[in-house]
Design a protein around this motif. Structure first.
Motif, PDB file in Angstrom:
ATOM      1  N   ALA A 119     -12.054  -7.045  -7.960  1.00  0.00           N
ATOM      2  CA  ALA A 119     -11.032  -6.086  -7.531  1.00  0.00           C
ATOM      3  C   ALA A 119     -11.441  -4.650  -7.841  1.00  0.00           C
ATOM      4  O   ALA A 119     -10.940  -3.710  -7.224  1.00  0.00           O
ATOM      5  N   ALA A 120     -12.362  -4.458  -8.804  1.00  0.00           N
ATOM      6  CA  ALA A 120     -12.795  -3.113  -9.179  1.00  0.00           C
ATOM      7  C   ALA A 120     -13.660  -2.476  -8.093  1.00  0.00           C
ATOM      8  O   ALA A 120     -14.032  -1.320  -8.217  1.00  0.00           O
ATOM      9  N   ASN A 121     -13.961  -3.242  -7.059  1.00  0.00           N
ATOM     10  CA  ASN A 121     -14.703  -2.691  -5.925  1.00  0.00           C
ATOM     11  C   ASN A 121     -13.774  -2.642  -4.716  1.00  0.00           C
ATOM     12  O   ASN A 121     -13.877  -3.460  -3.807  1.00  0.00           O
ATOM     13  N   PRO A 122     -12.831  -1.682  -4.671  1.00  0.00           N
ATOM     14  CA  PRO A 122     -11.857  -1.650  -3.582  1.00  0.00           C
ATOM     15  C   PRO A 122     -12.468  -1.344  -2.221  1.00  0.00           C
ATOM     16  O   PRO A 122     -11.816  -1.542  -1.205  1.00  0.00           O
ATOM     17  N   LYS A 123     -13.706  -0.877  -2.206  1.00  0.00           N
ATOM     18  CA  LYS A 123     -14.347  -0.668  -0.914  1.00  0.00           C
ATOM     19  C   LYS A 123     -14.606  -1.992  -0.201  1.00  0.00           C
ATOM     20  O   LYS A 123     -14.966  -2.012   0.969  1.00  0.00           O
ATOM     21  N   ALA A 124     -14.424  -3.099  -0.938  1.00  0.00           N
ATOM     22  CA  ALA A 124     -14.541  -4.406  -0.291  1.00  0.00           C
ATOM     23  C   ALA A 124     -13.521  -4.536   0.831  1.00  0.00           C
ATOM     24  O   ALA A 124     -13.777  -5.194   1.845  1.00  0.00           O
ATOM     25  N   VAL A 125     -12.355  -3.916   0.658  1.00  0.00           N
ATOM     26  CA  VAL A 125     -11.343  -3.940   1.719  1.00  0.00           C
ATOM     27  C   VAL A 125     -11.905  -3.287   2.973  1.00  0.00           C
ATOM     28  O   VAL A 125     -11.760  -3.796   4.089  1.00  0.00           O
ATOM     29  N   VAL A 126     -12.553  -2.140   2.790  1.00  0.00           N
ATOM     30  CA  VAL A 126     -13.159  -1.437   3.920  1.00  0.00           C
ATOM     31  C   VAL A 126     -14.283  -2.269   4.521  1.00  0.00           C
ATOM     32  O   VAL A 126     -14.459  -2.318   5.737  1.00  0.00           O
ATOM     33  N   PHE A 127     -15.033  -2.964   3.640  1.00  0.00           N
ATOM     34  CA  PHE A 127     -16.122  -3.822   4.110  1.00  0.00           C
ATOM     35  C   PHE A 127     -15.595  -4.918   5.032  1.00  0.00           C
ATOM     36  O   PHE A 127     -16.120  -5.143   6.119  1.00  0.00           O
ATOM     37  N   PHE A 128     -14.542  -5.602   4.591  1.00  0.00           N
ATOM     38  CA  PHE A 128     -13.979  -6.662   5.420  1.00  0.00           C
ATOM     39  C   PHE A 128     -13.380  -6.093   6.713  1.00  0.00           C
ATOM     40  O   PHE A 128     -13.485  -6.709   7.775  1.00  0.00           O
TER      41      PHE A 128
END
Length: 207
Positions: A119-128
């Motif tokens: 969760a500490a990598n919120p750019k994962a949301v942008v990635f998906f």
């Protein structure tokens, strides 16, 4: 969703997962210290965070999170600090084991470690949000395709994490005495490496 589109998606995800990231390094560390049976809760925490990130992307929250650059930075550096804390604790646990007073981490703690690291990598949301549209046909129902892509990603990620964790657990069971203590220290070092990777993600453009 056509099979050709799905298999292309699988190949893309496998390629993206071929290089270990913070979650994989954390899995290595936790399974080396606690065994695969407990370490699997780290994977569960990671997958839970991934699912929520996917859901956020599907609900259109990616643009909102991407627009808040300062929030991204704060969250990521909190994650870095957390991983460094875990690494120090793991190394100290190795020293306590030498005095026979160490205890295994709780399942809840291992789940929380996996969740926070992911969760500490919120750019994962942008990635998906950027990845999924490449494989979604606008002429077909969105949520059924989204469900297939999300489930496929989670299954592949779970497989990777299990392989990493199983390998670390297998090695740990075969090491005794001083060699086993050094493995714990190495596990702590893996967490430091995970923190560094997460920190680099927070300052590298497009990461």
């Amino acid at each position: 969703m056509g099979f050709d589109i799905w298999i292309t998606y699988v190949a893309t995800v496998l390629l993206l997962m071929s290089t270990p990231g913070p979650s994989q390094l954390l899995m290595l560390s936790n399974c080396a210290v606690n065994g695969l049976g407990r370490g699997i809760f780290t994977a569960a925490g990671d997958l839970t965070a991934n699912f929520l990130q996917m859901l956020a992307a599907g609900l259109g929250l990616a643009a909102l999170i991407a627009a808040s650059g300062s929030a991204l930075t704060v969250i990521k550096w909190l994650g870095v600090a957390y991983l460094i804390f875990l690494s120090v604790r793991t190394i100290l646990r190795a020293e306590r084991k030498a005095m026979q007073i160490a205890a295994l981490a709780s399942r809840k703690s291992l789940w929380l470690q996996g969740f926070i690291t992911s969760a500490a990598n919120p750019k994962a949301v942008v990635f998906f949000a950027a990845l999924f549209p490449l494989f979604i046909d606008s002429a077909l129902p969105f949520w059924s395709q989204f469900a297939i892509l999300s489930a496929t990603y989670l299954i592949l990620d779970a497989m990777f994490l299990t392989v990493y964790g199983g390998s670390a657990s297998w090695l740990a069971k075969r090491l005794k005495g001083p060699a086993r203590l050094w493995l714990d220290r190495i596990g702590g070092s893996f967490m430091i490496a995970a923190a560094i990777l997460l920190g680099l993600k927070s300052i590298r453009p497009g990461s």
